[in-house]
Design an enzyme around this catalytic site. Structure first.
Site, PDB file in Angstrom:
ATOM      1  CG  HIS A  64      -1.769   1.179   1.405  1.00  0.00           C
ATOM      2  ND1 HIS A  64      -3.135   1.148   1.196  1.00  0.00           N
ATOM      3  CD2 HIS A  64      -1.486   2.464   1.765  1.00  0.00           C
ATOM      4  CE1 HIS A  64      -3.641   2.349   1.416  1.00  0.00           C
ATOM      5  NE2 HIS A  64      -2.656   3.163   1.764  1.00  0.00           N
ATOM      6  CD  GLU A  65       1.823   3.766   3.656  1.00  0.00           C
ATOM      7  OE1 GLU A  65       2.227   4.797   3.080  1.00  0.00           O
ATOM      8  OE2 GLU A  65       0.756   3.731   4.299  1.00  0.00           O
ATOM      9  CG  HIS A  68       0.295   5.883  -0.997  1.00  0.00           C
ATOM     10  ND1 HIS A  68      -0.839   6.187  -1.716  1.00  0.00           N
ATOM     11  CD2 HIS A  68      -0.128   5.444   0.213  1.00  0.00           C
ATOM     12  CE1 HIS A  68      -1.904   5.926  -0.976  1.00  0.00           C
ATOM     13  NE2 HIS A  68      -1.499   5.459   0.194  1.00  0.00           N
TER      14      HIS A  68
END
Length: 204
Positions: A64-65, A68
């Protein structure tokens, strides 16, 4: 830790350390949560739960990170993950009490950017969790440990996607909504519907 470069994406030593510590802390926190808190932990049960949580909640958080960061870098941003050590402690402490509150840190990016690009950076995280949930589905067809891994992998990633699409505070949903109401409505609706479906099917 020394810096590293993967493709065109550079990670500083401090960023790699933060990612590793956040991954380990979340793995421990979710393993405790799966066990029902510190009182439910036994020597024989904790290690399998830790392994499962590292591969489901931990990987879901990491990717997820990283999503980004990758999208931010593609848009010409300087981006890096920074762990919130206080919140990592709270995640473990809350899990010991039988519930969990996890906000391990975030990718911070800077540079000139449009609302659309900022919205796409935010959207990349929840979409990655949705893709991961789909990737875990085939494991449900197996038996024993693989089925259990698939169960947690699907459920946790769907819940991560839905939670992060809430349009509140620093969560991704608020940034997506500030860019595009139709995109937000679609992403939020799909994420929440799938998470509610997972909650009704999978009991953690």
């Amino acid at each position: 830790m020394s810096a590293a470069t993967v493709g065109s994406i550079r990670f500083s030593g401090g960023e790699l350390r933060d990612l590793l510590l956040a991954w380990i802390a979340l793995g421990v926190a979710f393993a405790l949560f799966f066990a029902g808190g510190a009182s439910g932990v036994t020597r024989d049960s904790f290690l399998p739960l830790l392994f499962i949580s590292m591969l489901t909640a931990g990987v879901g958080f990491l990717l997820h990170e990283l999503a980004h960061k990758v999208v931010a870098v593609r848009f010409g941003q300087r981006a890096a993950f920074k762990a919130d050590y206080g919140m990592l402690f709270i995640a473990i402490a809350s899990a010991m009490a039988g519930f969990i509150f996890a906000a391990p840190g975030a990718v911070h990016h800077r540079g000139r950017i449009t609302k659309r690009e900022n919205g796409l950076i935010a959207l990349a995280g929840p979409v990655t969790n949705l893709v991961l949930a789909v990737a875990f589905v085939p494991l449900l067809l197996g038996g024993g440990f693989l089925a259990r891994l698939g169960l947690y992998g699907v459920g946790i990633n769907l819940l991560l996607a839905a939670f992060n699409m809430i349009p509140f505070g620093p969560l991704d949903g608020r940034t997506v909504l500030s860019w595009s109401l139709p995109v937000f409505a679609l992403a939020f609706g799909v994420s929440v519907a799938l998470a509610l479906g997972a909650a009704s099917l999978f009991l953690f």
